[in-house]
Design a protein around this motif. Structure first.
Motif, mmCIF file in Angstrom:
data_model
loop_
_atom_site.group_PDB
_atom_site.id
_atom_site.type_symbol
_atom_site.label_atom_id
_atom_site.label_comp_id
_atom_site.label_asym_id
_atom_site.label_seq_id
_atom_site.Cartn_x
_atom_site.Cartn_y
_atom_site.Cartn_z
ATOM 1 N N ALA A 226 0.822 -1.203 0.000
ATOM 2 C CA ALA A 226 0.000 0.000 0.000
ATOM 3 C C ALA A 226 0.861 1.260 0.000
ATOM 4 N N THR A 227 2.160 1.103 -0.010
ATOM 5 C CA THR A 227 3.036 2.263 0.011
ATOM 6 C C THR A 227 3.925 2.268 -1.213
ATOM 7 N N GLY A 228 4.513 3.407 -1.479
ATOM 8 C CA GLY A 228 5.459 3.828 -2.479
ATOM 9 C C GLY A 228 5.827 2.954 -3.648
ATOM 10 N N GLY A 229 6.835 2.090 -3.441
ATOM 11 C CA GLY A 229 7.511 1.457 -4.556
ATOM 12 C C GLY A 229 6.610 0.650 -5.459
ATOM 13 N N TYR A 230 5.665 -0.078 -4.892
ATOM 14 C CA TYR A 230 4.794 -0.914 -5.708
ATOM 15 C C TYR A 230 3.976 -0.045 -6.654
ATOM 16 N N GLU A 232 4.650 2.923 -7.705
ATOM 17 C CA GLU A 232 5.526 3.539 -8.702
ATOM 18 C C GLU A 232 5.804 2.581 -9.847
ATOM 19 N N ARG A 233 6.019 1.309 -9.547
ATOM 20 C CA ARG A 233 6.282 0.338 -10.619
ATOM 21 C C ARG A 233 5.053 0.181 -11.501
ATOM 22 N N ARG A 234 3.890 0.157 -10.884
ATOM 23 C CA ARG A 234 2.677 0.032 -11.696
ATOM 24 C C ARG A 234 2.497 1.265 -12.587
ATOM 25 N N ALA A 235 2.752 2.435 -12.050
ATOM 26 C CA ALA A 235 2.634 3.655 -12.842
ATOM 27 C C ALA A 235 3.619 3.638 -14.009
ATOM 28 N N SER A 236 4.834 3.133 -13.800
ATOM 29 C CA SER A 236 5.813 3.043 -14.886
ATOM 30 C C SER A 236 5.334 2.111 -15.988
ATOM 31 N N CYS A 237 4.726 1.000 -15.590
ATOM 32 C CA CYS A 237 4.198 0.064 -16.578
ATOM 33 C C CYS A 237 3.079 0.701 -17.398
ATOM 34 N N GLU A 238 2.198 1.422 -16.726
ATOM 35 C CA GLU A 238 1.096 2.069 -17.437
ATOM 36 C C GLU A 238 1.615 3.150 -18.372
ATOM 37 N N LEU A 239 2.642 3.895 -17.943
ATOM 38 C CA LEU A 239 3.261 4.897 -18.809
ATOM 39 C C LEU A 239 3.891 4.227 -20.025
ATOM 40 N N GLY A 240 4.630 3.145 -19.804
ATOM 41 C CA GLY A 240 5.257 2.442 -20.910
ATOM 42 C C GLY A 240 4.242 1.944 -21.924
ATOM 43 N N ALA A 241 3.134 1.376 -21.432
ATOM 44 C CA ALA A 241 2.096 0.898 -22.351
ATOM 45 C C ALA A 241 1.518 2.054 -23.162
ATOM 46 N N PHE A 312 13.647 -4.160 -12.883
ATOM 47 C CA PHE A 312 12.491 -3.669 -12.128
ATOM 48 C C PHE A 312 12.901 -3.052 -10.794
ATOM 49 N N GLU A 313 14.085 -3.396 -10.337
ATOM 50 C CA GLU A 313 14.675 -2.816 -9.126
ATOM 51 C C GLU A 313 13.755 -2.927 -7.905
ATOM 52 N N ILE A 314 13.361 -4.177 -7.629
ATOM 53 C CA ILE A 314 12.487 -4.422 -6.482
ATOM 54 C C ILE A 314 13.113 -5.385 -5.482
#
Length: 388
Positions: A226-230, A232-241, A312-314
């Motif tokens: 429910a916090t930060g990094g997860y 952000e990764r989802r937002a990056s994927c949506e931006l990439g798509a 993915f840097e997780i």
């Protein structure tokens, strides 16, 4: 606190707390993801399995509209009226329970004339270890309510209910891999999930037949989706798509990566590359484990970890050390599992080497000055069910 949770001890604890017997006990398992990380919310492929560690829910109807829940791990009860179901009113861990009722209402279950429940939860799924303790709570409650309210909801509909609870009530932007594994798991099988096609196919993995054990190495580095990094990764994927002109990254293949490198900035490209290559690894793993056996999937597990670490840097230093140490001790393959930023790694090992791998990981953590990990074996197990 209940030392050894089970249907019997959960039912007894319910009666101790509520001074009346439970109407029944239901349970749902945690899960280990064999391979396929962060692909689920990109409409991709994932390959998890339910584990024998479970959350039990003892439940009995009330005569009013109150939902009251206690946990064997938490000192205080929480309660809410069916008339006050709103994520803004949910606090802490109780959101996983109250969120199920809220999500049922949001997906069309009428609460008119319904009475509430007393609920008591126990669990032996480690918290914050990347083994989906949250989905185990949601799914155990969901199957209990489905039975007691006689809703007749399918397992597929319960998956969507529990995912909505996680996304909308808890605020974790996850896909539905965890809920699917917890609700659809089978003994001895992993579940090949195609999120886009909405299919979940059980695939025998033959670990025991091949003399293999799957170790979970819980680093005890806790995380929260429910916090930060997860997010952000989802937002990056949506931006990439969006920049690649596709609805989700599932629509891209490895052949598209050359163009992606030209279109996307470096960080977004690496996020996209992980998802695209991870989907390919999941498909290959499911094929290899059936056609060639689980001894042949080690390289795929290792490649998955490298992708999560570098693209993915997780990962985190503790997870990397767990993986590196397990491989050096002779593991067939190893990788971090779950959403990342802490949690657990898995190592597929010959049964004869399980103790040695565990000991080496313990020693490596001590030498690095890290807290002691919790290492244990898991087996593919049955999904959510009524136990009593």
């Amino acid at each position: 606190m209940i030392d050894i949770p089970s249907p019997q001890t959960t039912a007894a604890a319910f009666e101790d707390h509520y001074a009346r017997p439970a109407a029944g006990v239901w349970s749902a398992p945690g899960r280990v993801n064999l391979i396929g990380e962060h692909t689920d919310y990109n409409d991709g492929l994932v390959f998890p399995f339910a584990i024998e560690r479970r959350t039990w829910a003892a439940v009995a109807p009330r005569e009013d509209r109150i939902i009251r829940v206690r946990s064997g791990a938490m000192p205080d009860a929480a309660e809410i009226s069916l008339d006050e179901l709103d994520p803004a009113n949910f606090e802490d861990w109780s959101a996983y329970v109250f969120g199920v009722f809220w999500a049922m209402r949001e997906r069309g279950v009428s609460l008119d004339g319904r009475t509430g429940f007393d609920i008591l939860l126990t669990s032996d799924v480690p918290l914050g270890a990347g083994l989906s303790s949250s989905a185990a709570i949601e799914c155990a409650v969901a199957v209990a309510v489905n039975d007691l309210w006689e809703l007749g909801l399918s397992r597929r509909e319960l998956i969507y209910v529990c995912q909505l609870a996680e996304n909308g009530a808890v605020g974790a932007p996850t896909g539905n891999m965890d809920q699917t594994a917890s609700l659809m798991g089978e003994d001895g099988h992993a579940v090949l999930i195609d999120v886009e096609a909405e299919t979940a196919v059980p695939v025998p993995v033959h670990f025991g037949d091949e003399g293999l054990s799957l170790l979970v190495i819980d680093t005890r580095v806790h995380h929260s989706h429910a916090t930060g990094g997860y997010g952000e990764r989802r937002a990056s994927c949506e931006l990439g798509a969006r920049l690649m002109g596709v609805p989700t990254l599932r629509k891209l293949t490895e052949a598209d990566l050359e163009r992606a490198a030209e279109v996307l900035d470096d960080v977004t490209f690496r996020r996209v590359r992980h998802i695209v290559t991870e989907n390919a690894r999941v498909a290959r793993t499911a094929q290899v484990v059936q056609e060639e056996g689980p001894h042949r999937i080690g390289d795929l597990l290792v490649a998955s970890h490298a992708s999560m670490r570098d693209d993915f840097e997780i990962s985190c230093p503790e997870l990397d050390l767990a993986v590196e140490t397990a491989l050096a001790a002779g593991a067939v393959g190893a990788r971090m599992t779950g959403g990342g930023f802490g949690g657990a790694a898995i190592a597929l090992v010959d049964e004869s080497k399980a103790a040695e791998v565990s000991d080496d990981v313990d020693k490596a953590f001590a030498a690095a000055g890290y807290g002691a990990p919790h290492v244990f074996i898991v087996t593919p197990s049955q999904g959510a069910r009524r136990d009593a």
